[in-house]
Design an enzyme around this catalytic site. Structure first.
Site, short mmCIF file in Angstrom:
data_model
loop_
_atom_site.label_atom_id
_atom_site.label_comp_id
_atom_site.label_asym_id
_atom_site.label_seq_id
_atom_site.Cartn_x
_atom_site.Cartn_y
_atom_site.Cartn_z
N GLU A 84 88.56 32.18 26.02
CA GLU A 84 89.88 33.03 25.82
C GLU A 84 90.60 32.33 24.91
OE1 GLU A 84 91.91 34.60 29.33
OE2 GLU A 84 93.82 34.52 28.08
N GLU A 107 92.14 30.40 34.63
CA GLU A 107 93.36 29.51 34.67
C GLU A 107 93.69 29.00 36.05
OE1 GLU A 107 95.88 31.55 32.04
OE2 GLU A 107 94.57 31.13 30.21
#
Length: 467
Positions: free
Chosen positions: A315, A219
């Site tokens: 994810e 991220e």
């Protein structure tokens, strides 16, 4: 009475063979219903008949991507619960179920700590103000405690288990904040960071075997307030990969494939920017995606622009926010287990493999996330969550190396995704999006079968092409 001859003549043998019943081809059926009355349960098989009638067409002649598999991340929290909060018998039973019966063939590990760790650490922590550009203090000791033994045990059950690594942060001394929390990578730390990742891959491989994939940052467009994270722009990632990590891996003979992005669907311009850079493009094998923003179709947008690059979904977490069981299960199934592969994903990973009854252990970050399973930290008892059953509709039947193949859907009714396994079996997963029972009439390779699927139910069909 005369004794029968000890050896049958060829004619008698032929007659005996001809008289033996020939098994009729059939289709296995595995069903889950939203009221939980049926959960991944085997149903009576269906006859597979000659003919081409059917509104849903499955075409193994039209192939898309080759699958790596389905699974979830073995986080620090997951490994801690499995290793420290279960008896040996409970641990063995759960791992055999997840990586054997359930068929998980893909997992993700963190490089250093995430929010689902009991402390925040990297593999080369230094006091404030100190640096270690030679990585003299590098050590993966924290991973040896719980994570690596868990992965070794999983790979013993499923030797084809693919492993991905993702760092949440570089060591603090490499960053603008001199901290694992927030900040970006300092330019002068690009080379040490590349060596840090290379040493991690080599050290993990020495413990558990090959590391198949690595993203250089989890991220990268997000700086968490209270757990490790690191912001890296597309331009930064292109330089880090193209000028440092890629060449470092090449020099060291590391064959681990590098993935970019490892973040949400809502900003495809990030991976598009990295892949547009010639130096980075040379080393990037594919793009990894998360579910927390945007639409799954972004995967196809980037893949259409760079069709030589792989796609992975890496994810998504269930949690208390995600509504009733039926809603969580159906969203995960339709959007991730079916939707991500229909948008080119070779692998589908959920977040924590296991969490406890208090949604942990964690330090910062998500306080109400849910694991694929819940392990009671007092007794070791296991609860299987909606995500377990959503993944299972695919993971139990789609083998590593399967090709996703063409399948049609019926508008407003039956949604599908289909595969051809290496052993010759065919798999079709179907979900009924309508509010009433729908026919599932399937034709494939000159044969057909029919089923009726309850509202919002899901079914997996598996069959072998008739000879």
């Amino acid at each position: 009475m005369r004794a029968l001859p000890a050896v049958l003549s060829p004619l008698l043998l032929l007659a005996a063979t001809a008289a033996a019943p020939v098994p009729r081809p059939s289709v296995e059926v595995w069903l889950t219903l939203p009221d939980k009355s049926t959960l991944l349960a085997r149903q009576p098989s269906l006859p597979l008949q000659r003919g081409t009638t059917g509104t849903i067409a499955v075409d193994p002649g039209k192939r898309y991507q080759k699958m790596v598999g389905f699974g979830a991340a073995i986080t620090d929290a997951s490994a801690y619960l499995i290793q420290r909060r279960m008896t040996p018998q409970q641990r063995t039973a759960l791992l055999r179920e997840l990586f054997g019966t359930q068929g998980f063939a893909f997992t993700r590990l963190t490089v250093g700590a995430s929010d689902f760790s009991r402390s925040h650490y990297s593999y080369d922590d230094m006091p404030k103000g100190a640096t270690d550009p030679a990585l003299a203090h590098f050590s993966i000791a924290p991973a040896r405690a719980d994570v690596l033994p868990t992965v070794r045990a999983a790979r013993a059950i499923n030797p084809s288990l693919a492993v991905m690594l993702s760092p949440w942060s570089a060591p603090g001394w490499m960053k603008s904040t001199d901290s694992l929390v927030k900040g970006t990578l300092r330019t002068e730390a690009y080379a040490p960071f590349a060596r840090y990742l290379g040493k991690t891959v080599q050290a993990f491989a020495a413990q558990i075997g090959p590391i198949d994939y690595l993203s250089i940052q989890n991220e990268p467009d997000f700086e968490p307030e209270n757990y490790p994270g690191m912001r890296l722009s597309a331009a930064q990632r292109a330089r880090i990969i193209g000028d440092h990590v890629g060449p470092e891996f090449a020099r060291a003979g590391i064959r681990t494939r590098i993935l970019d992005w490892d973040h949400n669907w809502d900003k495809p311009e990030h991976p598009l920017g990295v892949l547009a850079d010639p130096a980075a493009n040379r080393y990037v094998a594919g793009v990894a995606w998360h579910c927390y923003g945007g639409d799954v179709a972004a995967q196809s947008k980037v893949r259409d622009a760079f069709p030589a690059k792989d796609v992975f979904f890496t994810e998504c977490s269930g949690g208390e926010w995600s509504g009733p069981w039926a809603d969580s299960w159906s969203w995960t199934l339709r959007t991730l287990v079916m939707g991500a592969p229909r948008n080119w994903a070779r692998g589908v990973l959920l977040w924590n493999l296991a969490l406890d009854e208090a949604h942990g252990p964690h330090l910062g970050g998500c306080s109400d996330c849910r694991g694929v399973v819940t392990i009671d930290s007092r007794t070791g008892a296991v609860t299987r969550n909606p995500e377990y059953y959503a993944l299972g509709q695919a993971s139990r039947f789609v083998r590593p190396g399967a090709w996703r193949i063409a399948s049609t859907s019926t508008p407003g009714g039956i949604e599908t995704v289909a595969y051809a396994n290496p052993d010759g079996t065919r798999v079709l997963i179907a979900f009924n999006a309508a509010a009433e029972t729908q026919p599932v009439d399937v034709t494939a390779e000159g044969s057909h079968f029919a089923y009726r699927l309850a509202p919002h139910g899901a079914v997996t069909f598996r069959w072998r092409r008739p000879r």
